[in-house]
Design a protein around this motif. Structure first.
Motif, PDB file in Angstrom:
ATOM      1  N   ASP A  26       0.955  -1.209   0.271  1.00  0.00           N
ATOM      2  CA  ASP A  26       0.185  -0.269   0.013  1.00  0.00           C
ATOM      3  C   ASP A  26       0.984   0.929   0.357  1.00  0.00           C
ATOM      4  O   ASP A  26       0.073   2.388   0.451  1.00  0.00           O
ATOM      5  CB  ASP A  26      -1.094  -0.312   1.183  1.00  0.00           C
ATOM      6  CG  ASP A  26      -1.636  -1.142   1.032  1.00  0.00           C
ATOM      7  OD1 ASP A  26      -1.747  -1.378   0.212  1.00  0.00           O
ATOM      8  OD2 ASP A  26      -2.180  -1.685   2.190  1.00  0.00           O
ATOM      9  N   TYR A  28       2.702   4.424  -1.852  1.00  0.00           N
ATOM     10  CA  TYR A  28       2.490   5.366  -3.393  1.00  0.00           C
ATOM     11  C   TYR A  28       3.454   6.479  -2.886  1.00  0.00           C
ATOM     12  O   TYR A  28       4.038   6.833  -2.414  1.00  0.00           O
ATOM     13  CB  TYR A  28       1.239   5.898  -2.698  1.00  0.00           C
ATOM     14  CG  TYR A  28      -0.649   5.780  -2.110  1.00  0.00           C
ATOM     15  CD1 TYR A  28      -1.344   4.994  -3.874  1.00  0.00           C
ATOM     16  CD2 TYR A  28      -0.262   4.840  -1.191  1.00  0.00           C
ATOM     17  CE1 TYR A  28      -2.197   4.240  -3.614  1.00  0.00           C
ATOM     18  CE2 TYR A  28      -1.537   3.842  -0.721  1.00  0.00           C
ATOM     19  CZ  TYR A  28      -2.620   3.972  -2.510  1.00  0.00           C
ATOM     20  OH  TYR A  28      -3.717   2.919  -2.423  1.00  0.00           O
ATOM     21  N   LEU A  93      -2.480  11.376  -4.512  1.00  0.00           N
ATOM     22  CA  LEU A  93      -2.532  10.624  -3.778  1.00  0.00           C
ATOM     23  C   LEU A  93      -4.460   9.523  -4.633  1.00  0.00           C
ATOM     24  O   LEU A  93      -4.367   8.373  -4.677  1.00  0.00           O
ATOM     25  CB  LEU A  93      -3.564  10.591  -2.101  1.00  0.00           C
ATOM     26  CG  LEU A  93      -2.074  10.319  -1.457  1.00  0.00           C
ATOM     27  CD1 LEU A  93      -2.046  11.258   0.497  1.00  0.00           C
ATOM     28  CD2 LEU A  93      -1.076   9.429  -1.751  1.00  0.00           C
ATOM     29  N   GLN A  96      -3.957   7.968  -7.967  1.00  0.00           N
ATOM     30  CA  GLN A  96      -2.840   6.565  -7.735  1.00  0.00           C
ATOM     31  C   GLN A  96      -4.193   5.146  -7.002  1.00  0.00           C
ATOM     32  O   GLN A  96      -4.061   4.998  -7.544  1.00  0.00           O
ATOM     33  CB  GLN A  96      -1.651   7.085  -6.979  1.00  0.00           C
ATOM     34  CG  GLN A  96      -0.747   7.802  -7.977  1.00  0.00           C
ATOM     35  CD  GLN A  96       0.638   7.794  -6.448  1.00  0.00           C
ATOM     36  OE1 GLN A  96       1.022   6.366  -6.595  1.00  0.00           O
ATOM     37  NE2 GLN A  96       1.030   8.919  -5.549  1.00  0.00           N
ATOM     38  N   MET A  97      -4.638   6.053  -6.257  1.00  0.00           N
ATOM     39  CA  MET A  97      -5.648   4.660  -6.029  1.00  0.00           C
ATOM     40  C   MET A  97      -6.799   4.404  -6.619  1.00  0.00           C
ATOM     41  O   MET A  97      -7.358   3.581  -6.818  1.00  0.00           O
ATOM     42  CB  MET A  97      -6.637   5.179  -4.702  1.00  0.00           C
ATOM     43  CG  MET A  97      -5.693   6.036  -3.623  1.00  0.00           C
ATOM     44  SD  MET A  97      -6.416   6.563  -2.345  1.00  0.00           S
ATOM     45  CE  MET A  97      -4.671   5.759  -1.337  1.00  0.00           C
ATOM     46  N   ARG A 100      -5.437   2.250  -9.500  1.00  0.00           N
ATOM     47  CA  ARG A 100      -5.936   1.408  -8.720  1.00  0.00           C
ATOM     48  C   ARG A 100      -6.261  -0.001  -8.402  1.00  0.00           C
ATOM     49  O   ARG A 100      -6.756  -0.840  -7.875  1.00  0.00           O
ATOM     50  CB  ARG A 100      -4.566   1.481  -7.348  1.00  0.00           C
ATOM     51  CG  ARG A 100      -3.260   1.330  -7.558  1.00  0.00           C
ATOM     52  CD  ARG A 100      -2.198   1.094  -6.176  1.00  0.00           C
ATOM     53  NE  ARG A 100      -1.462   2.035  -6.202  1.00  0.00           N
ATOM     54  CZ  ARG A 100      -0.459   1.956  -5.512  1.00  0.00           C
ATOM     55  NH1 ARG A 100      -0.730   1.236  -4.645  1.00  0.00           N
ATOM     56  NH2 ARG A 100       1.435   2.075  -5.565  1.00  0.00           N
TER      57      ARG A 100
END
Length: 260
Positions: A26, A28, A93, A96-97, A100
């Motif tokens: 997890d 980043y 963030l 990027q989340m 994913r």
């Protein structure tokens, strides 16, 4: 280079600090930088010559490949001065989340329909009432109001109900509680962290205010200063500390009188 694994993460304590060991999952990487170039107009050149100001093109680094760990269900509190880079970190963030495959709801950016709120969520009236009640909107007369007719606190809770309906795994809020009076902000923050932890949702907030840390009980506190200066505190047993937080009578009264 600012790898979080290369720096020490500490739990703030009155007389000592305890290193916190982070897992390898997890992670980043937040890397924010941009080139600055001054347009050389006649007046700019005149000012530069008169005051000895350099006009060289430069690279401005906000975050230099910062490696940060955010586990599912974590609450991350990003704070610092205006213009220090809080929002850039938050949006990095968030991006990027999403990449994913995580379902992300940006509470601050949610578009609100100009309809009675009871008509804007849920497959039927019962589900709509259940969703609204889960965020503390229980008064029937509010159900017939449009979002624009709600108070700031009520509207924020309504946004949360929309996020819950979307079944988002991550909630994002920029300028967190900026428009609310501080008592209402503390009450809603307290309720929000309880809701997020119960649902196992990751919560990312950015704000210039530092007074909401006890109420939000975050797992990570990021204090961003200008340029690359920052501090990251990993709070041990944050969820347990949140469970021990008890609202005062004054806060409950403010909840009943101002927020609901």
């Amino acid at each position: 280079m600012g790898k979080a694994d290369d720096r020490e993460h500490y739990v703030p304590l009155p007389d000592k600090r305890i290193p916190v060991v982070l897992d390898v999952d997890d992670h980043y990487v937040v890397d924010v930088r941009f080139d600055t170039r001054v347009e050389r107009t006649p007046r700019v050149l005149e000012i530069a010559e008169a005051f000895g100001i350099g006009l060289d093109d430069k690279e401005f680094v906000v975050f230099d490949k910062l490696d940060i760990q955010v586990k599912q269900g974590d609450i991350v509190y990003i704070t610092g001065q205006s213009g220090s880079g809080k929002s850039q970190m938050l949006y990095s963030l968030e991006r990027q989340m999403r990449e994913r495959g995580l379902a992300v709801s940006n509470i601050s950016a949610t578009k609100l329909e100009d309809l009675p709120i009871i008509d804007t969520l849920g497959v039927d009236t019962n589900e709509a009432i259940k969703l609204l009640s889960s965020v503390g909107i229980n008064d029937a007369y509010l159900y017939a109001r449009r979002p624009s007719e709600l108070s700031d606190g009520q509207r924020y809770r309504y946004r949360l109900a929309l996020a819950i309906e979307q079944k988002a795994k991550v909630w994002v809020a920029d300028e967190f509680m900026a428009v609310l009076d501080r008592v209402a902000a503390k009450v809603i923050s307290y309720s929000l962290q309880k809701l997020a932890r119960r649902l196992g949702v990751t919560l990312l907030v950015a704000t210039t205010h530092t007074d909401l840390v006890p109420d939000l009980s975050p797992d990570l506190v990021v204090v961003k200063r200008f340029r690359e200066k920052l501090r990251i505190d990993a709070i041990e047993n944050a969820a347990k500390l949140a469970g021990e937080r008890v609202m005062t009578t004054a806060e409950v009264n403010e909840l009943l009188l101002k927020v609901m």
